[in-house]
Write a protein that holds these residues in place. Structure first.
Motif, PDB file in Angstrom:
ATOM      1  N   MET A   1      46.692  44.625  30.554  1.00  0.00           N
ATOM      2  CA  MET A   1      47.500  45.949  31.156  1.00  0.00           C
ATOM      3  C   MET A   1      48.600  44.630  30.606  1.00  0.00           C
ATOM      4  O   MET A   1      49.824  44.356  31.245  1.00  0.00           O
ATOM      5  CB  MET A   1      47.897  45.374  32.419  1.00  0.00           C
ATOM      6  CG  MET A   1      46.838  46.353  33.528  1.00  0.00           C
ATOM      7  SD  MET A   1      46.569  46.065  34.904  1.00  0.00           S
ATOM      8  CE  MET A   1      46.271  47.687  35.872  1.00  0.00           C
TER       9      MET A   1
ATOM     10  N   ASP B   1      53.700  36.602  40.331  1.00  0.00           N
ATOM     11  CA  ASP B   1      52.465  37.104  40.253  1.00  0.00           C
ATOM     12  C   ASP B   1      52.193  38.490  40.946  1.00  0.00           C
ATOM     13  O   ASP B   1      53.107  38.272  42.344  1.00  0.00           O
ATOM     14  CB  ASP B   1      51.733  36.912  38.430  1.00  0.00           C
ATOM     15  CG  ASP B   1      50.663  35.855  40.065  1.00  0.00           C
ATOM     16  OD1 ASP B   1      51.013  35.868  41.577  1.00  0.00           O
ATOM     17  OD2 ASP B   1      49.798  35.797  39.403  1.00  0.00           O
ATOM     18  N   GLY B   2      51.324  39.315  41.044  1.00  0.00           N
ATOM     19  CA  GLY B   2      51.138  40.308  41.792  1.00  0.00           C
ATOM     20  C   GLY B   2      50.463  40.030  42.391  1.00  0.00           C
ATOM     21  O   GLY B   2      50.277  40.391  44.216  1.00  0.00           O
ATOM     22  N   THR B   3      49.579  38.501  42.285  1.00  0.00           N
ATOM     23  CA  THR B   3      48.636  38.043  43.435  1.00  0.00           C
ATOM     24  C   THR B   3      49.950  37.584  44.731  1.00  0.00           C
ATOM     25  O   THR B   3      49.357  38.077  45.599  1.00  0.00           O
ATOM     26  CB  THR B   3      48.013  37.085  42.715  1.00  0.00           C
ATOM     27  OG1 THR B   3      47.105  37.437  41.817  1.00  0.00           O
ATOM     28  CG2 THR B   3      47.384  36.412  43.558  1.00  0.00           C
TER      29      THR B   3
ATOM     30  N   ASN C   1      50.900  40.682  46.555  1.00  0.00           N
ATOM     31  CA  ASN C   1      50.580  40.985  47.029  1.00  0.00           C
ATOM     32  C   ASN C   1      50.295  39.791  49.203  1.00  0.00           C
ATOM     33  O   ASN C   1      49.769  40.525  49.931  1.00  0.00           O
ATOM     34  CB  ASN C   1      48.969  41.426  46.948  1.00  0.00           C
ATOM     35  CG  ASN C   1      48.552  42.409  46.343  1.00  0.00           C
ATOM     36  OD1 ASN C   1      49.537  43.830  46.532  1.00  0.00           O
ATOM     37  ND2 ASN C   1      47.992  42.702  45.281  1.00  0.00           N
TER      38      ASN C   1
ATOM     39  N   HIS D   1      42.334  45.701  44.147  1.00  0.00           N
ATOM     40  CA  HIS D   1      42.494  44.280  43.056  1.00  0.00           C
ATOM     41  C   HIS D   1      41.850  43.155  43.913  1.00  0.00           C
ATOM     42  O   HIS D   1      41.813  42.698  45.314  1.00  0.00           O
ATOM     43  CB  HIS D   1      43.349  44.066  42.488  1.00  0.00           C
ATOM     44  CG  HIS D   1      43.983  43.388  41.182  1.00  0.00           C
ATOM     45  ND1 HIS D   1      44.424  41.937  41.973  1.00  0.00           N
ATOM     46  CD2 HIS D   1      43.776  42.996  39.869  1.00  0.00           C
ATOM     47  CE1 HIS D   1      44.191  41.327  40.614  1.00  0.00           C
ATOM     48  NE2 HIS D   1      43.990  41.604  39.910  1.00  0.00           N
TER      49      HIS D   1
ATOM     50  N   SER E   1      42.645  40.220  43.348  1.00  0.00           N
ATOM     51  CA  SER E   1      43.745  39.272  44.610  1.00  0.00           C
ATOM     52  C   SER E   1      43.821  39.541  46.077  1.00  0.00           C
ATOM     53  O   SER E   1      44.171  38.744  46.792  1.00  0.00           O
ATOM     54  CB  SER E   1      45.737  39.748  44.045  1.00  0.00           C
ATOM     55  OG  SER E   1      45.774  40.231  44.134  1.00  0.00           O
TER      56      SER E   1
ATOM     57  N   ILE F   1      46.626  51.834  46.823  1.00  0.00           N
ATOM     58  CA  ILE F   1      47.034  51.360  45.314  1.00  0.00           C
ATOM     59  C   ILE F   1      46.994  52.929  44.820  1.00  0.00           C
ATOM     60  O   ILE F   1      46.769  53.789  44.784  1.00  0.00           O
ATOM     61  CB  ILE F   1      45.350  50.815  44.362  1.00  0.00           C
ATOM     62  CG1 ILE F   1      44.280  50.804  45.410  1.00  0.00           C
ATOM     63  CG2 ILE F   1      45.266  50.663  42.895  1.00  0.00           C
ATOM     64  CD1 ILE F   1      43.260  50.335  45.137  1.00  0.00           C
TER      65      ILE F   1
ATOM     66  N   GLY G   1      47.677  52.768  40.755  1.00  0.00           N
ATOM     67  CA  GLY G   1      47.287  52.896  39.759  1.00  0.00           C
ATOM     68  C   GLY G   1      46.572  51.851  39.690  1.00  0.00           C
ATOM     69  O   GLY G   1      46.613  50.291  39.609  1.00  0.00           O
TER      70      GLY G   1
ATOM     71  N   THR H   1      44.050  48.923  39.387  1.00  0.00           N
ATOM     72  CA  THR H   1      43.390  48.111  37.624  1.00  0.00           C
ATOM     73  C   THR H   1      41.990  48.979  36.968  1.00  0.00           C
ATOM     74  O   THR H   1      42.017  48.741  35.698  1.00  0.00           O
ATOM     75  CB  THR H   1      42.170  46.157  38.197  1.00  0.00           C
ATOM     76  OG1 THR H   1      43.211  46.021  39.200  1.00  0.00           O
ATOM     77  CG2 THR H   1      43.234  45.880  36.845  1.00  0.00           C
TER      78      THR H   1
ATOM     79  N   ASP I   1      49.449  48.956  46.302  1.00  0.00           N
ATOM     80  CA  ASP I   1      49.625  48.333  45.913  1.00  0.00           C
ATOM     81  C   ASP I   1      50.046  48.939  44.352  1.00  0.00           C
ATOM     82  O   ASP I   1      49.297  49.790  43.416  1.00  0.00           O
ATOM     83  CB  ASP I   1      47.832  46.899  45.845  1.00  0.00           C
ATOM     84  CG  ASP I   1      48.919  47.150  44.203  1.00  0.00           C
ATOM     85  OD1 ASP I   1      49.136  46.414  44.021  1.00  0.00           O
ATOM     86  OD2 ASP I   1      47.817  45.655  43.966  1.00  0.00           O
TER      87      ASP I   1
ATOM     88  N   ALA J   1      51.147  47.998  41.831  1.00  0.00           N
ATOM     89  CA  ALA J   1      51.415  45.994  40.778  1.00  0.00           C
ATOM     90  C   ALA J   1      51.907  47.147  39.493  1.00  0.00           C
ATOM     91  O   ALA J   1      52.493  46.918  38.158  1.00  0.00           O
ATOM     92  CB  ALA J   1      50.405  45.611  40.801  1.00  0.00           C
TER      93      ALA J   1
ATOM     94  N   ASP K   1      54.763  44.799  39.749  1.00  0.00           N
ATOM     95  CA  ASP K   1      55.031  43.430  38.705  1.00  0.00           C
ATOM     96  C   ASP K   1      55.639  44.189  37.658  1.00  0.00           C
ATOM     97  O   ASP K   1      55.276  45.018  36.503  1.00  0.00           O
ATOM     98  CB  ASP K   1      53.232  43.198  37.803  1.00  0.00           C
ATOM     99  CG  ASP K   1      52.989  41.985  38.505  1.00  0.00           C
ATOM    100  OD1 ASP K   1      53.116  42.147  39.718  1.00  0.00           O
ATOM    101  OD2 ASP K   1      51.410  42.492  38.948  1.00  0.00           O
TER     102      ASP K   1
ATOM    103  N   HIS L   1      55.689  42.399  34.454  1.00  0.00           N
ATOM    104  CA  HIS L   1      55.152  42.340  33.377  1.00  0.00           C
ATOM    105  C   HIS L   1      54.081  42.952  32.893  1.00  0.00           C
ATOM    106  O   HIS L   1      53.336  42.963  31.840  1.00  0.00           O
ATOM    107  CB  HIS L   1      54.584  40.817  33.852  1.00  0.00           C
ATOM    108  CG  HIS L   1      53.908  40.301  34.933  1.00  0.00           C
ATOM    109  ND1 HIS L   1      54.266  39.958  36.138  1.00  0.00           N
ATOM    110  CD2 HIS L   1      52.235  40.640  34.932  1.00  0.00           C
ATOM    111  CE1 HIS L   1      53.489  39.672  36.547  1.00  0.00           C
ATOM    112  NE2 HIS L   1      52.382  39.968  36.479  1.00  0.00           N
ATOM    113  N   LYS L   2      54.079  44.222  33.424  1.00  0.00           N
ATOM    114  CA  LYS L   2      53.357  45.090  33.113  1.00  0.00           C
ATOM    115  C   LYS L   2      53.803  46.442  32.783  1.00  0.00           C
ATOM    116  O   LYS L   2      54.969  46.101  31.940  1.00  0.00           O
ATOM    117  CB  LYS L   2      51.647  45.785  34.579  1.00  0.00           C
ATOM    118  CG  LYS L   2      51.320  44.354  35.186  1.00  0.00           C
ATOM    119  CD  LYS L   2      50.911  45.103  36.535  1.00  0.00           C
ATOM    120  CE  LYS L   2      48.968  43.668  36.197  1.00  0.00           C
ATOM    121  NZ  LYS L   2      49.312  42.872  36.991  1.00  0.00           N
TER     122      LYS L   2
HETATM  123  C1  LIG Z   1      46.888  46.915  41.273  1.00  0.00           C
HETATM  124  C2  LIG Z   1      46.957  45.385  40.741  1.00  0.00           C
HETATM  125  N1  LIG Z   1      47.502  44.273  41.651  1.00  0.00           N
HETATM  126  C3  LIG Z   1      47.553  43.154  41.576  1.00  0.00           C
HETATM  127  C4  LIG Z   1      46.957  42.561  40.195  1.00  0.00           C
HETATM  128  C5  LIG Z   1      47.590  40.935  40.658  1.00  0.00           C
HETATM  129  O1  LIG Z   1      48.075  40.673  39.395  1.00  0.00           O
HETATM  130  P1  LIG Z   1      48.772  39.457  39.239  1.00  0.00           P
HETATM  131  O2  LIG Z   1      47.670  39.050  37.493  1.00  0.00           O
HETATM  132  O3  LIG Z   1      49.716  39.430  37.932  1.00  0.00           O
HETATM  133  O4  LIG Z   1      48.495  38.422  39.416  1.00  0.00           O
HETATM  134  C6  LIG Z   1      46.960  43.570  39.316  1.00  0.00           C
HETATM  135  C7  LIG Z   1      46.123  42.737  37.816  1.00  0.00           C
HETATM  136  O5  LIG Z   1      45.804  43.077  37.199  1.00  0.00           O
HETATM  137  C8  LIG Z   1      46.602  44.945  39.219  1.00  0.00           C
HETATM  138  O6  LIG Z   1      46.289  45.328  38.828  1.00  0.00           O
END
Ligand SMILES: Cc1ncc(COP(=O)(O)O)c(C=O)c1O
Length: 545
Positions: free
Chosen positions: A107, A178-180, A183, A230, A232, A285, A287, A289, A314, A316, A343, A345-346
Motif C-alpha cells: 500500500m 500512522d494507521g496503527t 486505530n 489489521h 494493529s 473494515i 478495505g 489489508t 478501519d 485506513a 491513512d 499516506h495510503k
Molecule cells: C486496513 C488497515 N488498517 C490499519 C493499517 C495500519 O496502518 P499503518 O501501517 O499506517 O500503521 C493498515 C496498514 O496496512 C491497513 O491496511
C-alpha cells in the motif's frame, strides 16, 4: 560505507556550525542551497532511472555486512553534498523503488512530486502543533483540514461544521503518525467511553481495568473484528490492557466480508450483562489489508446502535474511495460509525506518515483529554490536549495543500483508475489458463495464484486428502514464485496466506493497484514473468515436467 580519504579534514567548531544554520540571505548561498535541492530532486530520479528497477539484486545479509559500525564519528566525516550523493548512490538503489509501476505489492506507491516540495516546507517551518505557542495558525489550519475529511466521511450539515470547526471544545479528529496509532486512538476512546466515570469510580483511564470491571460488574470485555482485521487492532488491545486475546475474530463469507450470522451469535454471547460480558467496540473494515474487502457497514451500524456499542471503521486503506462519486457507495454506512481511521499516506498519496482518526461526536475525544501546567492547560485551544502524540510535524500543511491542488475530482481519477485497473487485471488473470483469481477486487486489491494444469484437476478431486496435497504443492510453488520475482528486482507482488473453505491455508499472490502509471500492459508483463518463474520452479523440482 567508509568515507573517502580527504586532503583537508572536516572540523566541527563554532564557525563551521554557523554555516550549518545558514539562511539563504545572499545570492551565493541561495545558489548553493538550490544545488543541493537539485541533487535530491533530479539526481535521485536520474540515478534510479538509469541503475535500478525495483531494487538492486543484493541480499539483505550482504547489505548488513556494510552497516556494522556503531560509533558516532568524533569529527565530521562528510559534507552535505557528499552525504546526498552517498544516499543517492549507495542507499537509494538498495532501498525499494516504490514509485515503479511494477511495484504492485503493497500500500505504498508513487506520490505526486509536489509532496516533496510541501514536505520541505514543513521541515523549513518546523512547527509543532502540540500547542499554539509553537504552531499558531497551523493549529486552526489543521482543524480546517480535519473538518474537510470529517465532512467527506460523516456528511454532517454545514451548520454543524460552522459550529465545530474552530471551537476549542470540539475535536473532529486528529493526526497521528500512522494507521496503527489511529486505530489505537479510536479504541482508546471506545474503552474510556465504555467504562466512564460514575459514582465512586473515576473512570477506566484514571483507575485502570481492575477497578473498571468491578465498578461495572463486567468480567469479559472484548472487541470484535473480522478475520481480515489489521494486526494493529490486536496491538491496540494489548496496549490498552484489554489483552489481544480479547479481540475476537468474526469469520468472513466467501467475499471476505464479515459474516453477519456469526457476528450476531458473537454479539448475543459477548454482550450480555447476565454473563457479565461486554463488547467494547465492533470494528468494521473498509478495505481490508489482504483482500481489499469492505464489511457490510450499514448492517454493522444497525447491530451496534441499539446495544450502545462503539462502532469503529478501519478505513485506513479505503477511506479516500469516498472522493469518487462512482465508487463512494461501496462505503455506504461509514457515516454511521462512531470513529473512522483514514491513512493519508495510503490513498491520499501523502508521504509517510499521515494517520488520521475522526469521531462523529465532536466531544468523543474528551474521554482522552490530558492537561499539563506548562502547555495544554484546561480551556486552551492546544491540539495536544486530545491527542495520543505530543510533538509532531505539521502534516496538515501538506494534506491541506494536496486537497487544494488535487480537488475531489483529482483524487477520484486516481481512485477510479485503481479500481478499474484492478478489475481489468482480474479479467486478464481469469483469461490465462495458468492462473486463478482467488479474491476478486472490491476496491483495488486482489489475490490470485498460479495453478499449473496438472494440479488444477487434483484441486477438484472428491478425495479431500488429494485436494489438500495439491493445495500444499501450490502453496509451495506460489511462495517460490513470489520470492524469486522479488529477488530478481524487476517487479514486486506481495503474498499472504488465506484460510479458504475446503482448502485451508492457501498462499496467494496479492496485488495492490494504486500507481497511476501501472497499466494493463505492465500487469501482463508481471503475469508473464510469474508464469515463466512458475515453469522454472516446477522444472527444477521435477526435471521430467
Ligand atoms: C486496513 C488497515 N488498517 C490499519 C493499517 C495500519 O496502518 P499503518 O501501517 O499506517 O500503521 C493498515 C496498514 O496496512 C491497513 O491496511
Amino acid at each position: 560505507m567508509p568515507p573517502r580519504p580527504r586532503q583537508r579534514p572536516l572540523v566541527a567548531n563554532w564557525d563551521t556550525l554557523q554555516r550549518v544554520f545558514i539562511r539563504p540571505e545572499d545570492e551565493t548561498v541561495r545558489r548553493t542551497l538550490l544545488k543541493y535541492m537539485e541533487q535530491i530532486l533530479f539526481g535521485l530520479h536520474d540515478f534510479l532511472r538509469d541503475h535500478v528497477g525495483i531494487t538492486q539484486a543484493i541480499r539483505l545479509k550482504d547489505l548488513a555486512e556494510g552497516y556494522g559500525d556503531s560509533r558516532i564519528p568524533a569529527e565530521p566525516e562528510r559534507k552535505l553534498a557528499e552525504v546526498i550523493q552517498g544516499l543517492v548512490e549507495e542507499v537509494a538503489p538498495c532501498a525499494v523503488n516504490v514509485a515503479s509501476p511494477y511495484f504492485i505489492g503493497h500500500m505504498t506507491s508513487a506520490i505526486p512530486y509536489f509532496m516533496v516540495h510541501l514536505q520541505t516546507l514543513v521541515a523549513a517551518l518546523n512547527q509543532n502543533p502540540v500547542k499554539l505557542e509553537t504552531s499558531k495558525v497551523v493549529a486552526v489550519h489543521e482543524r480546517q483540514v480535519l473538518a474537510k475529511l470529517h465532512r467527506l466521511v460523516f456528511r454532517r450539515s454545514p451548520a454543524f461544521y460552522r459550529r465545530h470547526i474552530q471551537r476549542p471544545a470540539s475535536t473532529l479528529g486528529c493526526f497521528v503518525e500512522d494507521g496503527t496509532l489511529a486505530n489505537l486512538t479510536a479504541l482508546w476512546v471506545a474503552r474510556n467511553r465504555c467504562f466512564p466515570r460514575r459514582d465512586g469510580f473515576a473512570g477506566v483511564e484514571a483507575e485502570g481495568w481492575a477497578a473498571a470491571l468491578t465498578a461495572y460488574g463486567v468480567e469479559h470485555p472484548v472487541v470484535l473484528v473480522s478475520q481480515r482485521g489489521h494486526f494493529s487492532l490486536r496491538k491496540a488491545c494489548g496496549v490498552l490492557g484489554l489483552g489481544h486475546r480479547h479481540i475476537l475474530t468474526v469469520p468472513v463469507d466467501h467475499r471476505q466480508r464479515m459474516d453477519l450470522d456469526a457476528l450476531s451469535r458473537l454479539l448475543d454471547r459477548h454482550h450480555d450483562s447476565r454473563r457479565r460480558s461486554r463488547v467494547m467496540a465492533l470494528v468494521g473494515i473498509a478495505g481490508s489489508t489482504e483482500t481489499g474487502s469492505v464489511d457490510p457497514l450499514p448492517e454493522l451500524a444497525a447491530l451496534c446502535a441499539p446495544r450502545g456499542i462503539h462502532f469503529h471503521v478501519d478505513a485506513a486503506w479505503g477511506g479516500p474511495t469516498l472522493m469518487s462519486d462512482t465508487y463512494a457507495p461501496l462505503l455506504e454506512g461509514i457515516q454511521q460509525a462512531d470513529s473512522v481511521t483514514i491513512d493519508g499516506h495510503k490513498q491520499l498519496y501523502m508521504p509517510m506518515g499521515c494517520g488520521m482518526v475522526f469521531f462523529r461526536d465532536p466531544r468523543a475525544m474528551d474521554a482522552v483529554a490530558y492537561h499539563a501546567a506548562y502547555v495544554n492547560r484546561p480551556g486552551s485551544a492546544d491540539l495536544g490536549i486530545r491527542s495520543l502524540e505530543g510533538s509532531r510535524p505539521a502534516t496538515s500543511l501538506v494534506l491541506g495543500s494536496a486537497l487544494a491542488i488535487m480537488g475531489r475530482r483529482g483524487y477520484a481519477v486516481l481512485i477510479e483508475h485503481g479500481i478499474d485497473t484492478a478489475r481489468r487485471f482480474a479479467a486478464a488473470i481469469a483469461r490465462r489458463p495458468a492462473f486463478e483469481v482467488i479474491t476478486a477486487p472490491q476496491l483495488n486489491i486482489l489475490t490470485y495464484r498460479l495453478v499449473p494444469s496438472d494440479l488444477r484437476g487434483r484441486l477438484c478431486s472428491p478425495d479431500s486428502s488429494r485436494r489438500q496435497a495439491a493445495n500444499a504443492r501450490l502453496n509451495h510453488i506460489n511462495l517460490q514464485i513470489q520470492r524469486l520475482q522479488r529477488e530478481a528486482g524487476r517487479s514486486f507482488v506481495s503474498r499472504t496466506t488465506l484460510d479458504l473453505p475446503g482448502l485451508g491455508d492457501t498462499v496467494v499472490l496479492r496485488a495492490v493497484i494504486m500507481n497511476p502509471m501501472t497499466t494493463l500492459e505492465v500487469l501482463e508483463d508481471i503475469l508473464d514473468e510469474q508464469e515463466a518463474l512458475g515453469q522454472r520452479v516446477c522444472r527444477a523440482e521435477d526435471p521430467t515436467a
